[in-house]
Enzyme design. Sequence first.
Site, mmCIF file in Angstrom:
data_model
loop_
_atom_site.group_PDB
_atom_site.id
_atom_site.type_symbol
_atom_site.label_atom_id
_atom_site.label_comp_id
_atom_site.label_asym_id
_atom_site.label_seq_id
_atom_site.Cartn_x
_atom_site.Cartn_y
_atom_site.Cartn_z
ATOM 1 N N LYS A 51 -20.953 9.998 -11.138
ATOM 2 C CA LYS A 51 -20.413 10.684 -9.960
ATOM 3 C C LYS A 51 -20.989 12.090 -9.854
ATOM 4 C CE LYS A 51 -15.946 8.281 -9.890
ATOM 5 N NZ LYS A 51 -14.491 8.432 -10.094
ATOM 6 N N ALA A 68 -14.775 13.501 -12.186
ATOM 7 C CA ALA A 68 -13.820 12.943 -13.133
ATOM 8 C C ALA A 68 -13.616 11.469 -12.829
ATOM 9 C CB ALA A 68 -12.488 13.682 -13.048
ATOM 10 N N ASP A 69 -13.231 10.738 -13.848
ATOM 11 C CA ASP A 69 -12.850 9.344 -13.673
ATOM 12 C C ASP A 69 -11.671 9.064 -14.589
ATOM 13 O OD1 ASP A 69 -13.748 6.769 -12.293
ATOM 14 O OD2 ASP A 69 -13.427 6.115 -14.357
ATOM 15 N N THR A 70 -10.656 8.395 -14.046
ATOM 16 C CA THR A 70 -9.440 8.103 -14.798
ATOM 17 C C THR A 70 -9.195 6.610 -14.791
ATOM 18 O OG1 THR A 70 -8.463 10.222 -14.156
ATOM 19 C CG2 THR A 70 -6.939 8.529 -14.937
ATOM 20 N N ALA A 105 -12.317 11.059 -18.101
ATOM 21 C CA ALA A 105 -13.539 11.765 -18.479
ATOM 22 C C ALA A 105 -13.831 12.783 -17.386
ATOM 23 C CB ALA A 105 -14.697 10.794 -18.620
#
Length: 195
Positions: A51, A68-70, A105
């Site tokens: 991203k 960010a990635d959740t 992250a």
Amino acid sequence: MALILASASPRRRELLRQIGVSFDVRAADIDETPQPGESPADYVCRMAREKAAAVASGASGECAVLAADTTVVIDGDVLGKPRDALDGLAMLARLSGRTHEVMTAICLCRGEESSERLVVTRVTFATLDRDLCEAYLATGEPWDKAGAYGIQGLGAVLVDAIEGSYSNVVGLPLAETWRLLSEHRIPTGLGGSGE
């Protein structure tokens, strides 16, 4: 140094504003399919990197990009956003009365440099009956959320306990994000030098 948030998430925007960060928003459009055999931790880190890289490739060199990635992880499986009511019901039933992990992250790209952090929070759900799960799904809140719940909304009643960062479960671990921004001298409400 201008900051771009590579996310369309209203929760991430709100959390960044909470710590006094000024930023523009440019959502990243990437393929979010997990790779065969990829661990949940590797998956969220790769998503955050991709991203950030996708948005950074079209940005001025004077900008830093935060992505960010959740994801929600139980029994080693990644639970994404529910596809429909049956999928949401299955996710909530699987989480009921158990502890799962929420992994986020974060990745900051600045020129050729990038830095990332992985934050894991353990969340324990109350035992949920079908009526409660159906009532929660009927609110519409779970549809854009990994694991079919949002701890910052009505979904808070589903949670018995958390161990770790609350803001991580919402979608952006603030302490780690602040440190990352400070290390790169990006201004926040508490300064930008990290000193």
